[in-house]
Design a protein around this motif. Sequence first.
Motif, short mmCIF file in Angstrom:
data_model
loop_
_atom_site.label_atom_id
_atom_site.label_comp_id
_atom_site.label_asym_id
_atom_site.label_seq_id
_atom_site.Cartn_x
_atom_site.Cartn_y
_atom_site.Cartn_z
N PHE A 251 3.45 31.59 -1.34
CA PHE A 251 3.45 30.79 -2.57
C PHE A 251 2.18 29.98 -2.78
O PHE A 251 2.23 28.75 -2.75
CB PHE A 251 4.63 29.82 -2.60
CG PHE A 251 5.93 30.46 -2.24
CD1 PHE A 251 6.47 31.46 -3.05
CD2 PHE A 251 6.60 30.08 -1.09
CE1 PHE A 251 7.67 32.05 -2.70
CE2 PHE A 251 7.80 30.68 -0.75
CZ PHE A 251 8.34 31.67 -1.55
N PRO A 252 1.03 30.57 -2.95
CA PRO A 252 -0.14 29.77 -3.28
C PRO A 252 0.03 29.15 -4.67
O PRO A 252 0.76 29.70 -5.50
CB PRO A 252 -1.29 30.78 -3.26
CG PRO A 252 -0.65 32.10 -3.44
CD PRO A 252 0.75 32.00 -2.93
N GLY A 253 -0.61 28.03 -4.89
CA GLY A 253 -0.47 27.37 -6.20
C GLY A 253 -1.08 26.00 -6.17
O GLY A 253 -1.49 25.52 -5.10
N PRO A 254 -1.15 25.36 -7.36
CA PRO A 254 -1.84 24.06 -7.43
C PRO A 254 -1.22 23.01 -6.51
O PRO A 254 -1.91 22.09 -6.10
CB PRO A 254 -1.71 23.67 -8.90
CG PRO A 254 -0.76 24.62 -9.52
CD PRO A 254 -0.70 25.83 -8.67
N HIS A 255 0.10 23.17 -6.18
CA HIS A 255 0.69 22.14 -5.32
C HIS A 255 -0.01 22.09 -3.97
O HIS A 255 -0.20 21.02 -3.40
CB HIS A 255 2.18 22.38 -5.15
CG HIS A 255 2.54 23.78 -4.76
ND1 HIS A 255 2.62 24.81 -5.68
CD2 HIS A 255 2.83 24.32 -3.56
CE1 HIS A 255 2.94 25.92 -5.05
NE2 HIS A 255 3.08 25.66 -3.77
N TRP A 256 -0.42 23.27 -3.46
CA TRP A 256 -1.12 23.27 -2.18
C TRP A 256 -2.46 22.57 -2.29
O TRP A 256 -2.86 21.83 -1.39
CB TRP A 256 -1.32 24.69 -1.67
CG TRP A 256 -0.09 25.22 -1.03
CD1 TRP A 256 0.72 26.22 -1.50
CD2 TRP A 256 0.52 24.73 0.17
NE1 TRP A 256 1.78 26.39 -0.67
CE2 TRP A 256 1.70 25.50 0.37
CE3 TRP A 256 0.20 23.73 1.08
CZ2 TRP A 256 2.53 25.29 1.45
CZ3 TRP A 256 1.03 23.52 2.15
CH2 TRP A 256 2.19 24.29 2.34
N PHE A 257 -3.11 22.80 -3.43
CA PHE A 257 -4.39 22.12 -3.66
C PHE A 257 -4.19 20.61 -3.61
O PHE A 257 -4.91 19.89 -2.92
CB PHE A 257 -4.94 22.53 -5.02
CG PHE A 257 -6.24 21.89 -5.35
CD1 PHE A 257 -7.43 22.46 -4.94
CD2 PHE A 257 -6.29 20.70 -6.07
CE1 PHE A 257 -8.63 21.87 -5.23
CE2 PHE A 257 -7.48 20.10 -6.36
CZ PHE A 257 -8.66 20.69 -5.94
N LEU A 258 -3.14 20.15 -4.33
CA LEU A 258 -2.92 18.69 -4.39
C LEU A 258 -2.54 18.15 -3.01
O LEU A 258 -3.01 17.08 -2.61
CB LEU A 258 -1.84 18.37 -5.42
CG LEU A 258 -2.23 18.65 -6.87
CD1 LEU A 258 -1.08 18.33 -7.80
CD2 LEU A 258 -3.46 17.84 -7.26
N ILE A 259 -1.71 18.90 -2.29
CA ILE A 259 -1.30 18.41 -0.96
C ILE A 259 -2.53 18.23 -0.07
O ILE A 259 -2.72 17.18 0.56
CB ILE A 259 -0.31 19.40 -0.30
CG1 ILE A 259 1.03 19.33 -1.01
CG2 ILE A 259 -0.15 19.11 1.19
CD1 ILE A 259 2.02 20.39 -0.58
N LYS A 260 -3.40 19.25 -0.04
CA LYS A 260 -4.58 19.15 0.82
C LYS A 260 -5.50 18.02 0.38
O LYS A 260 -6.02 17.25 1.19
CB LYS A 260 -5.35 20.48 0.79
CG LYS A 260 -4.64 21.61 1.46
CD LYS A 260 -5.37 22.90 1.17
CE LYS A 260 -4.49 24.10 1.46
NZ LYS A 260 -5.08 25.32 0.92
N MET A 261 -5.66 17.93 -0.96
CA MET A 261 -6.57 16.91 -1.47
C MET A 261 -6.08 15.51 -1.13
O MET A 261 -6.84 14.66 -0.68
CB MET A 261 -6.72 17.07 -2.97
CG MET A 261 -7.79 16.23 -3.56
SD MET A 261 -7.70 16.31 -5.33
CE MET A 261 -6.28 15.31 -5.66
#
Lengths: 145, 372, 331
Positions: free
Chosen positions: C272-282
Amino acid sequence: MINYFKEIILGLRTLAIGMRITFVRMFHHRVTLDYPHKTVTMTPRFRGHVILKVADAKPKCIVCMACQRACPSGCIKLDGEKREGAARKSLTSYTLNFTTCSLCGLCVESCAFDALEFSKKYNLTSMHKEDYQAIDLLQQAGGGK
Amino acid sequence: MSTDAQAIHHESFIVNLGPQHPATHGVLRIKLTMDGEYILDAEPIIGYGHRMHEKMGENRAYAKFLPNTGRMDYVAALFNGHGYVCAVERLAGLTVPERAEYIRVITCELNRVASHLLWLGAFLVDLGGFTPLLYCFDDREKILDLLESVTGARLTFCYFRFGGVCNDIDDTFVNGTRDFVKLLRSRMPLYHDFVSTNIIFRKRCEGIGLLSADTCRRYGATGPVLRGSGVAYDVRKQEPYSIYPKLDFKIPVYPECDCMARYRVRVDEIVESLRIIEQALDQLPAGPVMAPKVPKILKPAKGDCYFNVESARGSFGIRIVSDGSENAYRLKLRSPCFSNMSLFQEASRGMLLADALALLGSLDLVIPDMDR
Amino acid sequence: MYSLGDIVRLLLYLVGLIGFGAFNAAYLSLLERKQSAWMQLRRGPTEVGPWGLIQPVADGLKLLSKQILLPRDVNVPLFLLAPIMVVVPAIVSLVTIPFSETLVAHRYNLGLLMIFSFGAINIFALLIAGWASANKYASIGAVRVVAQNIAYEVPMLLVVIALVMVTSSFDLVEIVKQQGGGCWHWNLLKLGANPMMPASFLIFFICMLAETNRAPFDMVEAESELIAGAFTEYSGMGFGLFFIAEYVNILIGCSLATILFLGGWDCPFGLFPGPHWFLIKMYALCFTVVWVRWSFPRTQFYGLLNLSWKILIPLALVNLLLTAVMLKLVP
């Protein structure tokens, strides 16, 4: 050269230790007291401003003036009169200038008749200087009539 | 840089560090003549918090000066009181019950620990780290709670009286202090890991702010500042007073002369103070805490007395000249902060601003003590 | 050229990004206050709203309602220009940040370069702010910021060049796409391309802290030495804009680190790649930035320069060389 890398590694290690300490503390108990919602109880010896002790609905003070003399800041003013039929003098006024009082407690110590004690109130603020320039302790103790 | 101050005078500018500046912990003003970030000259200007304590001591009865003693060095208020009562007792020839002496030493050493903890936190704030301050305050609050339970105040204690102390200590205090000593000992590794070994902290302290023993001697600097320059001078050992000769403690000395040495001296002193407290609690005798028959209005015989105590900041001296009346004829206070601060002008010459502020922080100045 | 739909889309993105930037600036400041409080055994703001969640609104209203004072000797146009100059590039840089493959305001094949060039304006704005304030503390702070940012721009760019050699693209979307499919594909762990990748991530992160003037490198502000450094004379929203810009810059720095090293919107386990992973990492990186600030004392100024010129730049150069060699050897 070896020292160069050694310093980098050791430096990074101390930084990691520091970060571990702060991270662990995030999950410790809080030491803050939610002040306006919770308050601490003052210890028995807490030195607030003085109040008059009352016995049999009358101040125990016998107007010996010891406290007025002992006060380093000269902030206690009291007066009394000898009423007819009374064995000793009774208090007619007792004012405390709280703006100059330094809460040292020398007045309480000077009192040989156990007539003074410390108030446990500490939330004493006002927008007007006059409110604390002359606190009428006699009135607080329930009048002197 | 500094040697050629004249030649580059046209490039220098003056910065007023204070009287309201985050690094001066009070109303100290330092007029800095700077060349870029290098300090050419630093002239401390004091007196913003001057309250004429000496004169107040001369025109009021001896006992009425007691509250003032807590207002000079308010971080270590008990030491000033200790010096004052000891001086007056010597003048008036009063003897103090042994239990009172022990209580004085216990509370004073607690106060020293509290003062050093506050310094540790404030020094780290000077260096830009905020978190240690809060950890120190956490520990310091416990000392203040203990002291409040016996003295009734948290800062301006006003606890010692001529001939003793005004309140006896109870078992709650004794047990609480023992618990606290254990607690603080267990906390010392935290300060070691979090502060002492931190690479940034070490880089900012090691070799920074060198004060030679000779500089300290010329300006009369005492306390941890002097001991950080390798001179083992401590009034408690050199001119023992109270019950200190009966106690076994070491004087921490570091010869490096830098900020780190002064830091180490203070941290070690905390540990030594804890030892003193434990020993004093073990030896605590029973008995009265106040000498019998202390006159209400004290009129010491004509005489002259100087008494020195080791305050948290150095040697606090008090001289009283009595003319036999109920007021002192002359009262002179020797503040350790004043002497410690005086060397800043010489020591900071040619330093970078940030280093000079580390040096200033390591001197542990309490401005109202300096101004009196 | 652009169709109407494109323009509307771009405008909507722009509004969204400004909102995103402002929201994050506000709530990162709350995070900073809360997190520092937790680390220091305190509670942080609790009174405004539940758990103090409305505190940033109260702070913003306070700053907005304050007068912008103009001290006597300031250079008025520059003094007023500086806060704007510091906040505009910060917002503009957000335009090319891809939150997911499709969620990007404007895909631009030189996106990485653009962010760095806009980031450089920040230094200039702080210098102007310090100089125009006609205050000695502000001037010292401004001079420091220039020296510091120049010193840290070098290793940062060296690391990024090495990375670009591996990815052979300046397009941020492309860079992330190459890292898709689980954490072993991320640049951070691409040890086959360059065994120094984790070290170069560390260098990038340290430089990012220095570039955004965060503690332990907050030389511009250095409140125990320079009161508030370059911002000493600013009040009200003038100060507020510097404040917002600081947090937006952290946001951009953390986003860049996520995109360049941590695989952007890619899921660490390939699911499930998606913007949520971006936000979590950021946000994890933002958390670390705040965490670092409240753990250490401030570095000494020459210590900071020594760190850059004696440690980071040599390491970054070795990293660059190694990457080049590896690229030649491993086809």
